[in-house]
Design a protein around this motif. Sequence first.
Motif, PDB file in Angstrom:
ATOM      1  N   PRO A 390      77.104 -74.390  16.600  1.00 26.58           N
ATOM      2  CA  PRO A 390      76.059 -75.242  16.011  1.00 26.58           C
ATOM      3  C   PRO A 390      74.680 -74.584  16.144  1.00 26.58           C
ATOM      4  O   PRO A 390      74.296 -74.187  17.251  1.00 26.58           O
ATOM      5  CB  PRO A 390      76.132 -76.525  16.848  1.00 26.58           C
ATOM      6  CG  PRO A 390      77.501 -76.506  17.463  1.00 26.58           C
ATOM      7  CD  PRO A 390      77.831 -75.072  17.686  1.00 26.58           C
ATOM      8  N   PRO A 391      73.919 -74.470  15.063  1.00 25.14           N
ATOM      9  CA  PRO A 391      72.597 -73.815  15.133  1.00 25.14           C
ATOM     10  C   PRO A 391      71.639 -74.485  16.106  1.00 25.14           C
ATOM     11  O   PRO A 391      70.782 -73.823  16.696  1.00 25.14           O
ATOM     12  CB  PRO A 391      72.082 -73.911  13.684  1.00 25.14           C
ATOM     13  CG  PRO A 391      73.307 -74.086  12.850  1.00 25.14           C
ATOM     14  CD  PRO A 391      74.271 -74.862  13.684  1.00 25.14           C
ATOM     15  N   GLU A 392      71.785 -75.811  16.304  1.00 24.79           N
ATOM     16  CA  GLU A 392      70.852 -76.516  17.194  1.00 24.79           C
ATOM     17  C   GLU A 392      71.030 -76.117  18.653  1.00 24.79           C
ATOM     18  O   GLU A 392      70.178 -76.433  19.488  1.00 24.79           O
ATOM     19  CB  GLU A 392      70.997 -78.031  17.046  1.00 24.79           C
ATOM     20  CG  GLU A 392      72.355 -78.589  17.416  1.00 24.79           C
ATOM     21  CD  GLU A 392      73.308 -78.652  16.223  1.00 24.79           C
ATOM     22  OE1 GLU A 392      74.304 -79.391  16.322  1.00 24.79           O
ATOM     23  OE2 GLU A 392      73.038 -77.965  15.205  1.00 24.79           O
ATOM     24  N   ARG A 426      74.871 -63.651   6.583  1.00 26.23           N
ATOM     25  CA  ARG A 426      75.289 -64.710   7.513  1.00 26.23           C
ATOM     26  C   ARG A 426      74.307 -64.845   8.676  1.00 26.23           C
ATOM     27  O   ARG A 426      73.981 -65.964   9.105  1.00 26.23           O
ATOM     28  CB  ARG A 426      76.692 -64.417   8.041  1.00 26.23           C
ATOM     29  CG  ARG A 426      77.790 -64.520   7.007  1.00 26.23           C
ATOM     30  CD  ARG A 426      79.151 -64.282   7.640  1.00 26.23           C
ATOM     31  NE  ARG A 426      79.497 -65.348   8.580  1.00 26.23           N
ATOM     32  CZ  ARG A 426      80.531 -65.286   9.434  1.00 26.23           C
ATOM     33  NH1 ARG A 426      81.281 -64.195   9.467  1.00 26.23           N
ATOM     34  NH2 ARG A 426      80.778 -66.293  10.252  1.00 26.23           N
ATOM     35  N   HIS A 429      71.145 -66.561   7.389  1.00 29.42           N
ATOM     36  CA  HIS A 429      71.390 -67.984   7.142  1.00 29.42           C
ATOM     37  C   HIS A 429      71.400 -68.771   8.458  1.00 29.42           C
ATOM     38  O   HIS A 429      70.770 -69.837   8.570  1.00 29.42           O
ATOM     39  CB  HIS A 429      72.730 -68.149   6.409  1.00 29.42           C
ATOM     40  CG  HIS A 429      73.110 -69.569   6.148  1.00 29.42           C
ATOM     41  ND1 HIS A 429      72.428 -70.373   5.252  1.00 29.42           N
ATOM     42  CD2 HIS A 429      74.103 -70.350   6.680  1.00 29.42           C
ATOM     43  CE1 HIS A 429      72.978 -71.577   5.224  1.00 29.42           C
ATOM     44  NE2 HIS A 429      73.995 -71.593   6.087  1.00 29.42           N
ATOM     45  N   THR A 430      72.093 -68.233   9.475  1.00 26.32           N
ATOM     46  CA  THR A 430      72.159 -68.913  10.774  1.00 26.32           C
ATOM     47  C   THR A 430      70.790 -68.978  11.436  1.00 26.32           C
ATOM     48  O   THR A 430      70.417 -70.015  12.012  1.00 26.32           O
ATOM     49  CB  THR A 430      73.152 -68.186  11.704  1.00 26.32           C
ATOM     50  OG1 THR A 430      74.444 -68.173  11.087  1.00 26.32           O
ATOM     51  CG2 THR A 430      73.241 -68.868  13.055  1.00 26.32           C
ATOM     52  N   VAL A 432      67.857 -69.015  10.018  1.00 24.75           N
ATOM     53  CA  VAL A 432      67.018 -69.994   9.314  1.00 24.75           C
ATOM     54  C   VAL A 432      67.391 -71.407   9.738  1.00 24.75           C
ATOM     55  O   VAL A 432      66.516 -72.244  10.012  1.00 24.75           O
ATOM     56  CB  VAL A 432      67.157 -69.826   7.785  1.00 24.75           C
ATOM     57  CG1 VAL A 432      66.530 -71.012   7.058  1.00 24.75           C
ATOM     58  CG2 VAL A 432      66.504 -68.531   7.335  1.00 24.75           C
ATOM     59  N   LEU A 433      68.690 -71.705   9.808  1.00 24.43           N
ATOM     60  CA  LEU A 433      69.119 -73.042  10.226  1.00 24.43           C
ATOM     61  C   LEU A 433      68.682 -73.339  11.657  1.00 24.43           C
ATOM     62  O   LEU A 433      68.214 -74.447  11.951  1.00 24.43           O
ATOM     63  CB  LEU A 433      70.644 -73.149  10.123  1.00 24.43           C
ATOM     64  CG  LEU A 433      71.253 -73.222   8.719  1.00 24.43           C
ATOM     65  CD1 LEU A 433      72.771 -73.268   8.805  1.00 24.43           C
ATOM     66  CD2 LEU A 433      70.727 -74.437   7.967  1.00 24.43           C
ATOM     67  N   ALA A 434      68.848 -72.362  12.546  1.00 26.39           N
ATOM     68  CA  ALA A 434      68.505 -72.575  13.953  1.00 26.39           C
ATOM     69  C   ALA A 434      67.009 -72.743  14.162  1.00 26.39           C
ATOM     70  O   ALA A 434      66.577 -73.449  15.091  1.00 26.39           O
ATOM     71  CB  ALA A 434      69.011 -71.421  14.801  1.00 26.39           C
ATOM     72  N   SER A 436      64.921 -74.098  11.922  1.00 29.67           N
ATOM     73  CA  SER A 436      64.368 -75.179  11.105  1.00 29.67           C
ATOM     74  C   SER A 436      63.945 -76.347  11.984  1.00 29.67           C
ATOM     75  O   SER A 436      64.529 -76.592  13.039  1.00 29.67           O
ATOM     76  CB  SER A 436      65.399 -75.657  10.084  1.00 29.67           C
ATOM     77  OG  SER A 436      66.477 -76.298  10.737  1.00 29.67           O
ATOM     78  N   ALA A 438      64.563 -79.373  11.695  1.00 22.99           N
ATOM     79  CA  ALA A 438      65.631 -80.355  11.854  1.00 22.99           C
ATOM     80  C   ALA A 438      66.487 -80.064  13.075  1.00 22.99           C
ATOM     81  O   ALA A 438      67.164 -80.944  13.601  1.00 22.99           O
ATOM     82  CB  ALA A 438      66.517 -80.376  10.609  1.00 22.99           C
ATOM     83  N   ALA A 439      66.468 -78.810  13.536  1.00 20.35           N
ATOM     84  CA  ALA A 439      67.293 -78.442  14.689  1.00 20.35           C
ATOM     85  C   ALA A 439      66.675 -78.881  16.004  1.00 20.35           C
ATOM     86  O   ALA A 439      67.335 -78.868  17.034  1.00 20.35           O
ATOM     87  CB  ALA A 439      67.520 -76.935  14.708  1.00 20.35           C
TER      88      ALA A 439
END
Length: 446
Positions: A390-392, A426, A429-430, A432-434, A436, A438-439
């Motif tokens: 999970p990126p968070e 990949r 992408h990970t 950026v998600l981590a 963000s 929102a995380a």
Amino acid sequence: MGDTGIGALLLLLRTERGWTQQRVADEYNALEGRAAKTGKEIGRYEREARVPVPYTRKYLAQVFGVDVVALDRAVALSKSLRGEEDSSSGSSPERPAWPAVPSHSGKGAISVDAVMSADFARFIAQRNADEFVVEQLEADVARLARVYVSHPLMELYIEIKRLRDGVFELLRGRQHPRQTADLYVAASRLCGLSAHVCLDLGDYDSAATHARTARACAEAAGHEGMLAWVRAVESLIAYWTGRYDQAARLAQAGRHHRARGSIGARLASLEARALAIAGDQAGAVAALADAERSREAMPGHDEVPGIFAFPAAKQFAYAGTSHLAVGGREHVRQAIASADTAVRLYRSAEDDDQSVGDLFAAHVDLARGHLLLGDLDGTEAMLGFVLESPPERMSASIVRRLTALGRELGEPQYGGAAQAAHLRERLQHTAVLAASPAAHPPELPT
């Protein structure tokens, strides 16, 4: 045992069994079901630097196989010899009123002077924290410190802040000097946890502020172990803000404190990593050797587990990063071996001791090591654990590591490989998600 104080009684019970203070602490923790006691704490009871409260006496009685009444009587004797009331039984008898001194007393000024002493005695008696409060607080800090390395950050930071603010309020009140010192140590540790929260979220200015307060509290308590530990946090902050020479100097400064446990190995490992990144290869290798020697000659156990300890697994993880920074094929191979050992040790540890952040870091180092050896299949295999998580759960430092590895995959020597391009996408992408919003929560603990 009826005429024996609590300190002498506990010492007698322990020596009769041939146990160390740490053995008593281990037996206690096994009964209570959590790592609440250390050998040092048992030593404080034996020296009567602290008197065990009823809750603790219940478990100590089970540890030694004696009736708790014997411990209660020993506590009452110790307190009577020190001129203290034994209020630990739970009753709170009303204090007798202070006698008024007639103004027409023939002793005049002497009587007035006695009233001043009585007023000061009343001031001493008014305290907002007793032994039970401090003991429970220390248990809470130890619990948070242990689960910090393995649980999602957002589950913990609200409780860390609540406890920290509560300790600040207690310190603004009045306590006995022994309890004031203990509260300063607790405040130092909670500020240290707050600093780590901000560090993991990439708010380095706030982390530095919490670290300075942690150091001030440690100085107020005269706690060498926390002073050394805070230097380690300050070294981390300097490292992640690109001040590698300062990170090395802060780690060196921390090593001057006479501290027990694994902190010497932590500081030497931090120094090695910073020197390696700064280009001092010889200094980095020497510091790695110092870290190994510190581990072998480790003086005593860590007082508090989790984030305040430096397990061998974490030392191997740091060594892996340092060897990669030193560079050269032989050091890359050593980096892979060290990071692989770190992963293996963490995997075999209890769940609460499995540091998710260090597992991420070790896997990224393994991936980079294989990349430097030209093994793209090995790189992809090592990144699987990170990219599927999970990126968070990823800290700011892990995001930076992933971003840097993605840049390496874009270098000319890998430009023509479809596998490298896919991995790079990949990683981006990970990352950026981590990274963000929102995380992570909109507000950071302050």
